[in-house]
Scaffold this active site. Structure first.
Site, PDB file in Angstrom:
ATOM      1  N   HIS A 114      -9.709   4.771  -0.638  1.00  0.00           N
ATOM      2  CA  HIS A 114      -8.919   4.725   0.602  1.00  0.00           C
ATOM      3  C   HIS A 114      -9.760   5.286   1.739  1.00  0.00           C
ATOM      4  O   HIS A 114     -10.765   5.958   1.521  1.00  0.00           O
ATOM      5  CB  HIS A 114      -7.629   5.536   0.425  1.00  0.00           C
ATOM      6  CG  HIS A 114      -6.587   4.792  -0.336  1.00  0.00           C
ATOM      7  ND1 HIS A 114      -5.367   4.452   0.194  1.00  0.00           N
ATOM      8  CD2 HIS A 114      -6.576   4.298  -1.596  1.00  0.00           C
ATOM      9  CE1 HIS A 114      -4.661   3.787  -0.701  1.00  0.00           C
ATOM     10  NE2 HIS A 114      -5.370   3.683  -1.807  1.00  0.00           N
ATOM     11  N   GLY A 115      -9.318   5.020   2.970  1.00  0.00           N
ATOM     12  CA  GLY A 115     -10.061   5.542   4.119  1.00  0.00           C
ATOM     13  C   GLY A 115     -11.377   4.817   4.313  1.00  0.00           C
ATOM     14  O   GLY A 115     -12.380   5.416   4.712  1.00  0.00           O
ATOM     15  N   SER A 137     -12.545   2.779   6.505  1.00  0.00           N
ATOM     16  CA  SER A 137     -13.153   2.628   7.850  1.00  0.00           C
ATOM     17  C   SER A 137     -14.164   3.735   8.088  1.00  0.00           C
ATOM     18  O   SER A 137     -13.862   4.913   7.866  1.00  0.00           O
ATOM     19  CB  SER A 137     -12.084   2.732   8.941  1.00  0.00           C
ATOM     20  OG  SER A 137     -11.115   1.745   8.794  1.00  0.00           O
ATOM     21  N   ASN A 157      -9.884   0.122   0.796  1.00  0.00           N
ATOM     22  CA  ASN A 157      -8.863  -0.066   1.829  1.00  0.00           C
ATOM     23  C   ASN A 157      -9.436   0.204   3.213  1.00  0.00           C
ATOM     24  O   ASN A 157     -10.043   1.251   3.436  1.00  0.00           O
ATOM     25  CB  ASN A 157      -7.710   0.925   1.614  1.00  0.00           C
ATOM     26  CG  ASN A 157      -6.883   0.610   0.391  1.00  0.00           C
ATOM     27  OD1 ASN A 157      -7.290  -0.181  -0.445  1.00  0.00           O
ATOM     28  ND2 ASN A 157      -5.726   1.221   0.304  1.00  0.00           N
ATOM     29  N   THR A 211      -8.126   1.583   9.896  1.00  0.00           N
ATOM     30  CA  THR A 211      -8.351   2.039  11.269  1.00  0.00           C
ATOM     31  C   THR A 211      -9.247   1.105  12.095  1.00  0.00           C
ATOM     32  O   THR A 211      -8.950   0.823  13.258  1.00  0.00           O
ATOM     33  CB  THR A 211      -8.957   3.463  11.227  1.00  0.00           C
ATOM     34  OG1 THR A 211      -8.042   4.289  10.510  1.00  0.00           O
ATOM     35  CG2 THR A 211      -9.150   4.035  12.619  1.00  0.00           C
ATOM     36  N   HIS A 214      -8.675   9.426   5.396  1.00  0.00           N
ATOM     37  CA  HIS A 214      -7.991   8.379   6.159  1.00  0.00           C
ATOM     38  C   HIS A 214      -8.224   8.569   7.656  1.00  0.00           C
ATOM     39  O   HIS A 214      -8.376   9.696   8.124  1.00  0.00           O
ATOM     40  CB  HIS A 214      -6.477   8.467   5.935  1.00  0.00           C
ATOM     41  CG  HIS A 214      -6.007   7.931   4.625  1.00  0.00           C
ATOM     42  ND1 HIS A 214      -5.356   8.703   3.695  1.00  0.00           N
ATOM     43  CD2 HIS A 214      -6.076   6.690   4.091  1.00  0.00           C
ATOM     44  CE1 HIS A 214      -5.042   7.959   2.654  1.00  0.00           C
ATOM     45  NE2 HIS A 214      -5.472   6.733   2.861  1.00  0.00           N
ATOM     46  N   GLY A 215      -8.181   7.470   8.399  1.00  0.00           N
ATOM     47  CA  GLY A 215      -8.176   7.566   9.861  1.00  0.00           C
ATOM     48  C   GLY A 215      -6.849   8.148  10.321  1.00  0.00           C
ATOM     49  O   GLY A 215      -5.808   7.899   9.715  1.00  0.00           O
ATOM     50  N   ASP A 234       0.856  -1.189   0.000  1.00  0.00           N
ATOM     51  CA  ASP A 234       0.000   0.000   0.000  1.00  0.00           C
ATOM     52  C   ASP A 234       0.900   1.251   0.000  1.00  0.00           C
ATOM     53  O   ASP A 234       2.144   1.123  -0.073  1.00  0.00           O
ATOM     54  CB  ASP A 234      -0.891  -0.097   1.250  1.00  0.00           C
ATOM     55  CG  ASP A 234      -1.996   0.935   1.294  1.00  0.00           C
ATOM     56  OD1 ASP A 234      -2.395   1.433   0.227  1.00  0.00           O
ATOM     57  OD2 ASP A 234      -2.457   1.252   2.411  1.00  0.00           O
TER      58      ASP A 234
END
Ligand code: 13P
Length: 302
Positions: free
Chosen positions: A232-233, A235, A254, A257, A196-197, A83
């Site tokens: 992405h991100g 969660s 993806n 978190t 993203h987390g 990644d």
């Protein structure tokens, strides 16, 4: 039986309107329960590691991840993905990204990602072209990012609703078209409301804001690029957004978190409890959030 390549797996998911989840492993003991959860739910997925997960967490590096993955992998359901390999990292430092990509390729990773999203457009194109070339020489696909999927940087994130309303950092549609043409990249990570987390400070253990996706913007990116898009991100994105995203060209999601926080919260109860927590969190994401149980049965061999 021939083993479908990562490229074929994503192509198939893209055509059928579902996604392949990629689960990040900032700690090596997470790999086994992730593989187990994929097998038990018959969901095809990637085990993924990003540079920040060996720099800021305990993944060790591309080699230890590869070795642990080799020990527990189940290729009916899993592939190994490198990644975020940043050209400029979340602390704004330059990274020898080609050395990391080449190491992962030599170790036998099934796909790789370069992240030039903190660069100017032309520089991102240049770095991505180099990585695409190296990956294709080795017969594997390459992913890149265009736009700003915020959240990994230290310091407070701008208010989520303001960010979404302004469209700041969203992947530009014309740039995306040119980027894919100029680089030949296989999969493109886009910014359409996803974040993203956090990975540092107190925010690292807090719940993420419930992000959503701009589906009209995503649809424009899909028709401009015609390649599988990556979210992405993953969660904590609202469930309806995840599902609309999959129906509209998102072929890889993806998730980091949710699993990391489950692992870290259970660590005081011991390693077995922490592994169990990862298994339960992964299973819950696959079944309840993404509804991807059984999707491995829809991926043909070869
Ligand atoms: P989250 O940690 O927000 O799930 O994002 C994971 C990710 O996008 C890794 O590339």
């Amino acid at each position: 039986m021939t083993r479908p390549t990562s490229a074929a797996v994503i192509r198939r998911a893209h055509a059928a309107g579902f996604a392949i989840p990629a689960f990040n492993v900032p700690y090596l003991p997470m790999i086994e329960p992730v593989v187990q959860a994929l097998r038990d739910t018959r969901c095809f997925g990637f085990v993924a590691v990003a540079r920040l997960e060996w720099e800021k967490f305990e993944a060790g590096g591309p080699r230890p991840v590869r070795e642990e993955y080799e020990r527990v992998k189940d290729e009916r359901f899993t592939r190994l993905h490198l990644d975020h390999t940043p050209v400029i990292d979340e602390d704004l430092l330059a990274v020898d990204y080609m050395a990391i990509i080449e190491e992962a390729i030599a170790l036998g990773y099934d796909s790789v990602m370069v992240d030039g999203s903190r660069l100017a457009f032309e520089e991102n194109v240049e770095a991505t072209r180099r990585v695409v070339h190296a990956a294709h020489e080795a017969g594997i696909p390459a992913e890149a990012e265009l736009g700003a999927v915020l959240g990994h940087e230290s310091g407070p994130l701008p208010d989520y609703e303001e960010l979404f309303a302004s469209g700041r950092g969203f992947t530009d549609v014309d740039e995306a078209r040119r980027f894919v043409e100029l680089t030949g990249v296989d999969w493109l990570s886009v910014a359409v409301g996803n974040i993203h987390g956090a990975i540092s400070g107190a925010a690292k253990s807090q719940k993420k804001p419930a992000a959503r996706l701009s589906i009209p913007h995503l649809q424009k990116l899909v028709s401009a690029t015609r390649v599988p898009l990556v979210l992405h991100g993953g969660s904590g994105i609202r469930r309806e957004s995840l599902h609309e995203g999959m129906r509209n060209g998102i072929a890889k999601i993806n998730v980091g978190t949710t699993l990391r926080q489950a692992y870290e919260a259970a660590i005081p109860s011991g390693p077995d409890a922490a592994r169990r927590a990862v298994y339960e969190a992964t299973t819950q994401v696959i079944r309840d959030e993404l509804a991807l149980e059984g999707t491995a049965d829809r991926i043909p061999e070869g």
